[in-house]
Design a protein around this motif. Structure first.
Motif, PDB file in Angstrom:
ATOM      1  N   ARG A   5      63.184 -56.802  52.360  1.00  0.00           N
ATOM      2  CA  ARG A   5      62.791 -57.209  51.009  1.00  0.00           C
ATOM      3  C   ARG A   5      63.794 -56.686  49.977  1.00  0.00           C
ATOM      4  NH1 ARG A   5      56.734 -55.712  50.226  1.00  0.00           N
ATOM      5  NH2 ARG A   5      56.985 -57.048  48.423  1.00  0.00           N
ATOM      6  N   HIS A  57      58.909 -60.062  41.263  1.00  0.00           N
ATOM      7  CA  HIS A  57      57.721 -60.847  41.583  1.00  0.00           C
ATOM      8  C   HIS A  57      58.105 -62.272  41.988  1.00  0.00           C
ATOM      9  CE1 HIS A  57      53.624 -62.357  41.199  1.00  0.00           C
ATOM     10  NE2 HIS A  57      54.095 -63.325  40.435  1.00  0.00           N
ATOM     11  N   ARG A  58      58.990 -62.866  41.229  1.00  0.00           N
ATOM     12  CA  ARG A  58      59.422 -64.246  41.503  1.00  0.00           C
ATOM     13  C   ARG A  58      60.115 -64.342  42.862  1.00  0.00           C
ATOM     14  NH1 ARG A  58      64.314 -67.132  38.927  1.00  0.00           N
ATOM     15  NH2 ARG A  58      63.993 -69.235  39.658  1.00  0.00           N
ATOM     16  N   ASP A  60      59.832 -62.313  45.394  1.00  0.00           N
ATOM     17  CA  ASP A  60      58.895 -62.003  46.465  1.00  0.00           C
ATOM     18  C   ASP A  60      58.015 -63.212  46.775  1.00  0.00           C
ATOM     19  OD1 ASP A  60      58.112 -60.082  48.323  1.00  0.00           O
ATOM     20  OD2 ASP A  60      56.356 -59.544  47.138  1.00  0.00           O
ATOM     21  N   HIS A  61      57.553 -63.907  45.746  1.00  0.00           N
ATOM     22  CA  HIS A  61      56.732 -65.096  45.980  1.00  0.00           C
ATOM     23  C   HIS A  61      57.553 -66.239  46.567  1.00  0.00           C
ATOM     24  CE1 HIS A  61      52.683 -64.264  44.732  1.00  0.00           C
ATOM     25  NE2 HIS A  61      53.171 -63.468  43.809  1.00  0.00           N
ATOM     26  N   HIS A  62      58.790 -66.375  46.119  1.00  0.00           N
ATOM     27  CA  HIS A  62      59.660 -67.417  46.670  1.00  0.00           C
ATOM     28  C   HIS A  62      59.886 -67.177  48.156  1.00  0.00           C
ATOM     29  CE1 HIS A  62      62.730 -70.462  46.848  1.00  0.00           C
ATOM     30  NE2 HIS A  62      63.589 -69.582  47.333  1.00  0.00           N
ATOM     31  N   ALA A  64      57.881 -65.516  50.180  1.00  0.00           N
ATOM     32  CA  ALA A  64      56.614 -65.741  50.883  1.00  0.00           C
ATOM     33  C   ALA A  64      56.347 -67.236  51.051  1.00  0.00           C
ATOM     34  CB  ALA A  64      55.468 -65.082  50.118  1.00  0.00           C
ATOM     35  N   ASP A  65      56.687 -68.035  50.048  1.00  0.00           N
ATOM     36  CA  ASP A  65      56.488 -69.480  50.150  1.00  0.00           C
ATOM     37  C   ASP A  65      57.377 -70.082  51.236  1.00  0.00           C
ATOM     38  OD1 ASP A  65      54.604 -69.420  48.188  1.00  0.00           O
ATOM     39  OD2 ASP A  65      55.966 -70.070  46.580  1.00  0.00           O
ATOM     40  N   ARG A  75      51.288 -66.162  55.340  1.00  0.00           N
ATOM     41  CA  ARG A  75      51.461 -65.761  53.965  1.00  0.00           C
ATOM     42  C   ARG A  75      51.244 -64.312  53.753  1.00  0.00           C
ATOM     43  NH1 ARG A  75      51.233 -69.777  49.321  1.00  0.00           N
ATOM     44  NH2 ARG A  75      52.144 -68.393  47.890  1.00  0.00           N
TER      45      ARG A  75
END
Length: 75
Positions: A5, A57-58, A60-62, A64-65, A75
């Protein structure tokens, strides 16, 4: 964990701005906009902190997607 990460490195930005750089910017002069340089540095660091958190945050979500789109991903 950092290898998996790397977006977490964005969270080091506020730490460096607030603590790591203070010994180098702890000056009364120059005065910018009528304020001591250290005060302006702290204001700038305070304004940049939410940006660093948002970037983390952005990312990390990208990530995960993308992982969820893979077959067998979760997920």
């Amino acid at each position: 964990m950092l290898r998996r990460r790397p977006q977490l490195l964005w969270l080091l930005v506020p730490f460096v701005l607030f603590l790591g750089a203070v010994p180098f910017v702890n000056r009364v002069r120059p005065v910018l906009l009528g304020l001591p340089f250290l005060f302006l540095w702290m204001v700038a660091a305070t304004l940049l902190t939410p940006l660093a958190v948002w970037l983390t945050h952005r990312a990390d979500h990208h990530r995960a997607d993308r992982r969820a789109d893979r077959p067998g991903g979760r997920r």
